[in-house]
Design a protein around this motif. Structure first.
Motif, short mmCIF file in Angstrom:
data_model
loop_
_atom_site.label_atom_id
_atom_site.label_comp_id
_atom_site.label_asym_id
_atom_site.label_seq_id
_atom_site.Cartn_x
_atom_site.Cartn_y
_atom_site.Cartn_z
N LEU A 157 0.82 -1.11 0.03
CA LEU A 157 0.06 0.06 0.00
C LEU A 157 0.85 1.35 -0.04
CD1 LEU A 157 -2.88 -1.15 2.64
CD2 LEU A 157 -2.80 -1.25 0.11
N ASN A 158 2.01 1.32 -1.06
CA ASN A 158 2.51 2.43 -1.10
C ASN A 158 3.47 2.80 0.16
OD1 ASN A 158 2.26 2.90 -3.71
ND2 ASN A 158 0.28 4.04 -3.17
N ARG A 159 3.84 1.89 1.12
CA ARG A 159 4.63 1.92 2.23
C ARG A 159 5.69 0.65 2.46
NH1 ARG A 159 1.30 5.35 5.04
NH2 ARG A 159 -0.92 5.22 5.34
N THR A 160 6.62 1.12 2.88
CA THR A 160 7.62 -0.06 3.26
C THR A 160 7.55 -0.48 4.78
OG1 THR A 160 9.14 0.70 1.30
CG2 THR A 160 10.18 -0.67 3.12
N VAL A 161 7.53 -1.52 4.83
CA VAL A 161 7.24 -2.25 6.20
C VAL A 161 8.67 -2.81 6.50
CG1 VAL A 161 6.06 -3.68 7.92
CG2 VAL A 161 4.87 -2.57 6.05
N GLN A 162 9.47 -2.45 7.32
CA GLN A 162 10.77 -3.03 7.92
C GLN A 162 10.82 -3.85 9.02
OE1 GLN A 162 13.14 0.48 7.24
NE2 GLN A 162 14.27 -0.69 5.51
N TRP A 163 11.68 -5.12 9.05
CA TRP A 163 11.77 -5.72 10.19
C TRP A 163 13.14 -5.19 10.76
CZ3 TRP A 163 8.65 -9.50 12.97
CH2 TRP A 163 9.30 -10.06 13.72
N THR A 164 13.27 -4.66 11.70
CA THR A 164 14.78 -4.28 12.27
C THR A 164 15.16 -4.61 13.55
OG1 THR A 164 13.94 -2.32 13.64
CG2 THR A 164 14.25 -1.93 10.96
N SER A 165 16.09 -4.57 14.33
CA SER A 165 16.42 -5.07 15.78
C SER A 165 15.83 -4.42 16.51
CB SER A 165 18.10 -4.95 15.77
OG SER A 165 18.27 -3.50 15.53
N GLU A 166 15.14 -3.27 16.32
CA GLU A 166 14.45 -2.65 17.34
C GLU A 166 13.05 -3.05 17.12
OE1 GLU A 166 16.91 -0.60 15.38
OE2 GLU A 166 17.95 -1.08 17.19
N GLY A 167 12.41 -3.58 16.09
CA GLY A 167 11.16 -3.89 15.90
C GLY A 167 10.41 -3.60 14.58
N ILE A 168 9.26 -3.40 14.16
CA ILE A 168 8.76 -3.26 13.05
C ILE A 168 8.44 -1.83 12.67
CG2 ILE A 168 6.86 -3.81 11.68
CD1 ILE A 168 6.74 -6.36 12.47
N VAL A 169 9.19 -1.17 11.62
CA VAL A 169 9.00 0.17 11.29
C VAL A 169 8.12 0.33 10.00
CG1 VAL A 169 10.37 2.04 10.64
CG2 VAL A 169 11.61 0.63 12.21
#
Length: 170
Positions: A157-169
């Protein structure tokens, strides 16, 4: 559905990080159904002009399946996937029928058009993908998680969802 419903799925997965129970941590699965509306039976009498190679003057076609651009296509698709999910044991949300929950498998799904976003442990994500493949042609856009073979970023949906060491951004 509200963006907050998807954020809830991300939160559920993110807070399960490091869970070393027998089931493991939650993943976020992104599925796109190809040509979604064309799976849904058409519930109205809709007639279309046939292409020249398929018809002759004065002929028209009656739709058996929904077609993009018709008024009831989205409603027919929603009815179609809703009945399938109910057969699979899911319960629709009270606040939004686009939010689904499977009580025995602990799978949560948020639907936006032909995009399904699910949060569950790996084995349940696999089960959901297998079941949906029995009924639809689909593309798995990604599976976010902390394991090496999990995706670390997915575009939806025109967004990038990232899994990082701090959580999901988001």
């Amino acid at each position: 559905p509200p963006l907050e419903a998807k954020k809830f799925l991300f939160s559920k997965a993110s807070t399960s990080r490091g869970n070393r129970s027998s089931e493991g941590e939650y993943k976020v699965l992104f599925i796109d159904i190809k040509r979604a509306y064309m799976y849904a039976p058409e519930t109205s009498d809709i007639f279309i002009e046939l292409p020249a190679e398929d018809g002759s003057p004065g002929m028209c076609g009656k739709l058996n399946k929904s077609m993009y651009g018709t008024r009831g296509a989205a409603q027919s698709w929603e009815n179609h996937y809703s009945s399938l999910f109910q057969e699979l044991g899911f319960v629709q949300g009270k606040a939004s029928i686009c939010c689904l929950f499977h009580p025995t498998r602990d799978i949560r799904v948020v639907v936006h058009g032909d995009d399904f976003t699910a949060s569950a442990v790996r084995s349940q994500c696999d089960w959901l993908e297998t079941e949906l493949r029995k009924h639809f042609e689909l593309k798995v856009s990604g599976r976010l998680g902390s394991a090496e073979d999990d995706d670390k970023a997915v575009r939806i949906l025109n967004r990038t969802v990232q899994w990082t060491s701090e959580g999901i951004v988001l």
